[in-house]
Every structure is written in structure tokens, then in C-alpha cells.
Scaffold this motif. Structure first.
Motif, short mmCIF file in Angstrom:
data_model
loop_
_atom_site.label_atom_id
_atom_site.label_comp_id
_atom_site.label_asym_id
_atom_site.label_seq_id
_atom_site.Cartn_x
_atom_site.Cartn_y
_atom_site.Cartn_z
N GLU A 79 0.21 12.62 -6.65
CA GLU A 79 0.66 11.76 -7.75
C GLU A 79 1.22 10.45 -7.20
N GLU A 80 1.98 10.53 -6.12
CA GLU A 80 2.54 9.32 -5.52
C GLU A 80 1.45 8.43 -4.92
N ILE A 81 0.45 9.05 -4.34
CA ILE A 81 -0.67 8.27 -3.78
C ILE A 81 -1.37 7.50 -4.89
N GLU A 82 -1.63 8.14 -6.01
CA GLU A 82 -2.26 7.46 -7.13
C GLU A 82 -1.38 6.34 -7.68
N TYR A 83 -0.09 6.57 -7.66
CA TYR A 83 0.86 5.54 -8.12
C TYR A 83 0.80 4.31 -7.21
N ILE A 84 0.77 4.55 -5.90
CA ILE A 84 0.67 3.43 -4.94
C ILE A 84 -0.64 2.68 -5.16
N ILE A 85 -1.73 3.41 -5.28
CA ILE A 85 -3.04 2.78 -5.45
C ILE A 85 -3.07 1.92 -6.71
N ALA A 86 -2.62 2.50 -7.83
CA ALA A 86 -2.66 1.77 -9.10
C ALA A 86 -1.82 0.50 -9.04
N ASN A 87 -0.65 0.59 -8.47
CA ASN A 87 0.25 -0.56 -8.43
C ASN A 87 -0.21 -1.62 -7.44
N TYR A 88 -0.71 -1.19 -6.28
CA TYR A 88 -1.19 -2.18 -5.31
C TYR A 88 -2.40 -2.93 -5.87
N CYS A 89 -3.29 -2.21 -6.49
CA CYS A 89 -4.45 -2.86 -7.10
C CYS A 89 -4.02 -3.88 -8.15
N ASP A 90 -3.06 -3.49 -8.98
CA ASP A 90 -2.58 -4.38 -10.03
C ASP A 90 -1.91 -5.62 -9.46
N VAL A 91 -1.04 -5.42 -8.48
CA VAL A 91 -0.30 -6.56 -7.89
C VAL A 91 -1.25 -7.49 -7.14
N VAL A 92 -2.17 -6.94 -6.39
CA VAL A 92 -3.13 -7.76 -5.64
C VAL A 92 -3.98 -8.59 -6.60
N ILE A 142 4.24 -10.28 -3.03
CA ILE A 142 3.58 -8.99 -3.25
C ILE A 142 4.49 -7.84 -2.81
N MET A 143 5.11 -7.98 -1.67
CA MET A 143 6.00 -6.92 -1.18
C MET A 143 7.21 -6.77 -2.09
N ASP A 144 7.74 -7.89 -2.58
CA ASP A 144 8.88 -7.82 -3.51
C ASP A 144 8.49 -7.12 -4.81
N GLU A 145 7.30 -7.43 -5.31
CA GLU A 145 6.84 -6.81 -6.55
C GLU A 145 6.61 -5.31 -6.36
N MET A 146 6.06 -4.93 -5.20
CA MET A 146 5.89 -3.51 -4.92
C MET A 146 7.25 -2.80 -4.84
N ALA A 147 8.23 -3.47 -4.25
CA ALA A 147 9.57 -2.89 -4.15
C ALA A 147 10.19 -2.71 -5.53
N LYS A 148 9.96 -3.66 -6.43
CA LYS A 148 10.47 -3.55 -7.79
C LYS A 148 9.87 -2.35 -8.51
N ARG A 149 8.67 -1.97 -8.08
CA ARG A 149 8.00 -0.81 -8.68
C ARG A 149 8.31 0.47 -7.91
N GLY A 150 9.25 0.39 -6.97
CA GLY A 150 9.72 1.57 -6.26
C GLY A 150 8.90 1.96 -5.05
N ILE A 151 8.08 1.02 -4.55
CA ILE A 151 7.21 1.33 -3.41
C ILE A 151 7.61 0.47 -2.21
N ALA A 152 8.07 1.10 -1.16
CA ALA A 152 8.50 0.39 0.04
C ALA A 152 7.28 0.10 0.93
N CYS A 153 7.07 -1.18 1.23
CA CYS A 153 6.00 -1.60 2.14
C CYS A 153 6.62 -2.20 3.40
N ASN A 154 5.79 -2.52 4.38
CA ASN A 154 6.29 -3.05 5.64
C ASN A 154 5.27 -4.01 6.22
N VAL A 155 5.60 -4.61 7.37
CA VAL A 155 4.69 -5.50 8.08
C VAL A 155 4.61 -5.03 9.53
N HIS A 156 3.39 -4.86 10.04
CA HIS A 156 3.17 -4.45 11.44
C HIS A 156 2.11 -5.34 12.08
#
Length: 420
Positions: free
Chosen positions: A402-415, A346-360
Motif C-alpha cells: 500500500e505504501e509503495i502504491e502511495y509513493i508511486i501515485a504521489n511521485y507521478c502526480d508531483v513530477v 518536488i522534495m518539499d511537496e513529497m514531504a508535505k504528503r508524508g513521503i521522505a526523499c533524499n539526495v545521493h
């Protein structure tokens, strides 16, 4: 495709102007801007000033330095006037800075597992871990969400009879000390009180990714302790952070005041006026920055909860978070947590879509340093189970709508696609 960083610093012309003014002033090390920032923070977190106008706050070069010097002032650990048998309780689910300071002062680190399905401490385990050697607990306000300070107070009060104080401050407190790792929590509130005014001592971070940044930096604040001189605590912290030198550089510039003494061979971890200048500009903007974080969290929550994504609850009747991290946990359609392989996909797919995620965070017993100290993640099952399906999404005040909506749309799709 957008390119969204995880947590860039939110720097405006206001910060740049303050730093330029500091550079032009001819005073760039610890000076009037640091003192002003200390006063602002002390007043904001409601620990306040002494009768002589000295803040119950010292700004240093990191939260780590703040926590370490707090342990030093408290006399915890063999290197700070205590004993190598002194114990300090720290959650296993945190960043290394929460725990490394215990080793720095020559005390014994006691790691505690999380509660089941929680990022927070197992408070029953904390209660059981306290013995006659326990000197302090370092709870962590992860993501800016305050821990249960009332529960911690009940625990340390219930164990008062076991407490063996060393030094005047420990004797005055008369119980295990609560030293909060509030690195994420500037601006958070717990039951109507500002984080910083609840624990005995609280250490904030102003690192580049934090809600308020000075590039690198931190602040230590403390509540008044009956029978203890706050100004003496302030002076001791100043000495500890400046080589044990009896006068800082600003004091030495006064007419006829060049002479100084070195009272002990201590540390060098002061904040500069350049850093404080950035912090002063950030401080003015902080209410707006916190409000924006809350807006983003609310938009994320509304979008992700229908998918069964669990997120760290930031705003509850008993507390209000600083909104530092948006921590999520992902589950398969049958309710089982995803595994590490799926999390990474999931994190790799988000990165491919230009969204950097992390683990905490990766729990401390999984790191080499803590394995070498004898810790085994098998003894911390709750911390491990929380970590294994955790992903942190970008949450910063540089994000556009716009970026927030992009993150939401892509995370929903990937999940939807990768959580089986």
C-alpha cells in the motif's frame, strides 16, 4: 495521509532474540558471534576461508574503518609505512567516507569526475590520472550497482610499468590496488561473481540504513594474493583494530592466557558481539530482503519510465544490484534537466504528503572540507550535472504494498505538475 520514512531499519523478533541471547551469554564485546559472522560473510561473497578455517573477512565498527585499515595493511600513505606522495583515486560523486580515509592515512586524494550522464567513474580519466605515485583506486558501487571492474582491471594492468610498490603486499599485487567501496553492495553480483570477490579488497557497510545492519558496523574482505599469507592479513587487521594488542579479550580468558603484548599504538574499531548478533539474524533473512528490494525496484521502474524519469539501472545482463537505493533523475517536458529550485520544490511537496526523499549524493567538491583541500566543483561538471536533478525515493523492506502504491501515485502526480 501516510507517513513514510526514508530508510528505517528492518528489525524483527529474530534480531531481538539474537541480541538478547548475546546479552544473556555474558559475552558482549568481540567474541564468538563476530567470528561466526565473519565466516558467513566470507563464504557468502566467495572469498572463502584459509586451510586453517580463518575467514578472509574481518568485521569492524564501520565501513570507514574497514577501508582505512585496508590502506594501512597495504602500506599506503605516510602514516602507514608509505609516503605523503602516495596517491589514491576516488570518485568525486560519492559520500565523504570513500575519500576521508585517504586523508586519514596521510596519502594524497585524487578526485575523478563521473562519466557524462552517469553516476559512475569516467574510466578514461582514471587511466590518465594514474602515475608513478598512484597506489590504489577506491571505486564505489553506488546504490548497490557494481562498477565496471573489468575496465578497472584493464586500466591497472595497462599501467603496471608505472607502479612503484612499497612493502610485500604491494609487491605481490604488482599494480595499482583496487579497494572497492562496497558499502551499498552486499549481495550484488558482477558477471556471475559476488561483489567482494572481484576487487582486491572490498569494504561493506552494516550501518542502520543498509541492506544488512548491525546498527553500526562493516566488513573488510579480500581475495587471495599469491605469495601473501591470508592469515597474516587477518591477524594484522585484528591487531590494528584492537590497540595493537596481541590477544583479544576472548583469547585472554583461556586458562593461563592472561598475558599479552601491545605491538604498536594502533586503533580501536572492533565489532561487538551485540552488533554481530543482530547481523547473524539479518544474514539469515538477507535473501528475502534482497528479493523484496528487487520487487519494489521493478514496480517503481514500470510506473516511472513512461513519465521520462530516469533511474539507476539495477538489473542488467552483466550485473545484479543489491538494490540499496532508488536513484532518479528528473527532466522537464522539453528534455532539459530540472534545476535545483525545482528539485527542492518536488522534495518539499513529497514531504508535505508524508513521503521522505533524499539526495545521493552532493559531490565532494561542493563540501567545505574538500573546498579547503583545493577542489572546485567547476572541474567536475559531469558529477554536478548528475547531482542537480537527482532525487532518491524510499526503498526499504519495511514498505508495505500500500505504501509503495502511495509513493508511486504521489511521485507521478508531483513530477507531472512541477516538471515544466
Amino acid at each position: 495521509m501516510m507517513n513514510i520514512s526514508f530508510s528505517p531499519p528492518d528489525i524483527t523478533e529474530a534480531e531481538i532474540k539474537e541480541v538478547v541471547d548475546a546479552l544473556k551469554s555474558g559475552w558482549i564485546t568481540t567474541g564468538p558471534r563476530v567470528k561466526k559472522l565473519e565466516q558467513h560473510i566470507a563464504e557468502m561473497v566467495e572469498v572463502g576461508l584459509t586451510e586453517n578455517g580463518i575467514p578472509r573477512c574481518v568485521c569492524l565498527n564501520s565501513q570507514t574503518s574497514c577501508a582505512e585499515l585496508a590502506l594501512h595493511v597495504l602500506g599506503v600513505g605516510a602514516l602507514c609505512g608509505g609516503s605523503c606522495e602516495d596517491e589514491v583515486i576516488v570518485p568525486a560523486y560519492t559520500y565523504t567516507a570513500s575519500a576521508s580515509v585517504v586523508n586519514h592515512v596521510g596519502a594524497k586524494l585524487v578526485l575523478i569526475d563521473s562519466a557524462k550522464d552517469s553516476i559512475g567513474l569516467d574510466y578514461d580519466a582514471v587511466y590518465n590520472a594514474i602515475n608513478e605515485h598512484t597506489k590504489a583506486i577506491i571505486p564505489v558501487d553506488i546504490g548497490g550497482v557494481p562498477c565496471d571492474y573489468d575496465r578497472l582491471s584493464e586500466i591497472v594492468d595497462a599501467k603496471k610499468t608505472l607502479f612503484n610498490p612499497n612493502g610485500d603486499i604491494q609487491k605481490a599485487i604488482g599494480r595499482v590496488i583496487i579497494l572497492a567501496d562496497a558499502a551499498h553492495a552486499l549481495g550484488a553480483e558482477y558477471k556471475g561473481k559476488k561483489v567482494g570477490s572481484v576487487a582486491d579488497f572490498s569494504a561493506f557497510s552494516f550501518h542502520a540504513v543498509k541492506n544488512l545492519t548491525t546498527g553500526e558496523g562493516g566488513a573488510l574482505v579480500w581475495k587471495h594474493i599469491d605469495g601473501v599469507d591470508d592469515e597474516n592479513i587477518y591477524k594484522t587487521l585484528q591487531l590494528l583494530s584492537l590497540h595493537g594488542q596481541s590477544k583479544d579479550a576472548l583469547a585472554k580468558t583461556r586458562l593461563g592466557a592472561w598475558e599479552y603484548d601491545v605491538v604498536a599504538p594502533w586503533y580501536k574499531c572492533n565489532m561487538t558481539d551485540i552488533a554481530a548478533a543482530m547481523g547473524l539474524a539479518q544474514f539469515k533473512r538477507l535473501p528475502g530482503l534482497l528479493h523484496r528490494r528487487k520487487e519494489i525496484i521493478e514496480r517503481y521502474d514500470a510506473a516511472f519510465k513512461p513519465l521520462g524519469v530516469k533511474s539507476l539501472p539495477h538489473f542488467m545482463p552483466e550485473y545484479s544490484s543489491s538494490g540499496h537505493l532508488y536513484i532518479t533523475r528528473l527532466f522537464n517536458k522539453d528534455g532539459t534537466p530540472i534545476n535545483n529550485e525545482t528539485r527542492n520544490a518536488i522534495m518539499d511537496e513529497m514531504a508535505k504528503r508524508g513521503i521522505a526523499c533524499n539526495v545521493h549524493y552532493k559531490p565532494l567538491p561542493m563540501h567545505t572540507a574538500y573546498k579547503n583541500l583545493g577542489y572546485d566543483i567547476k572541474n567536475f561538471p559531469n558529477a554536478y550535472s548528475y547531482f542537480i536533478n537527482e532525487i532518491t525515493l524510499p526503498l526499504n523492506t519495511c514498505l508495505t504494498d500500500e505504501e509503495i502504491e502511495y509513493i508511486i501515485a504521489n511521485y507521478c502526480d508531483v513530477v507531472k505538475r512541477l516538471c515544466k
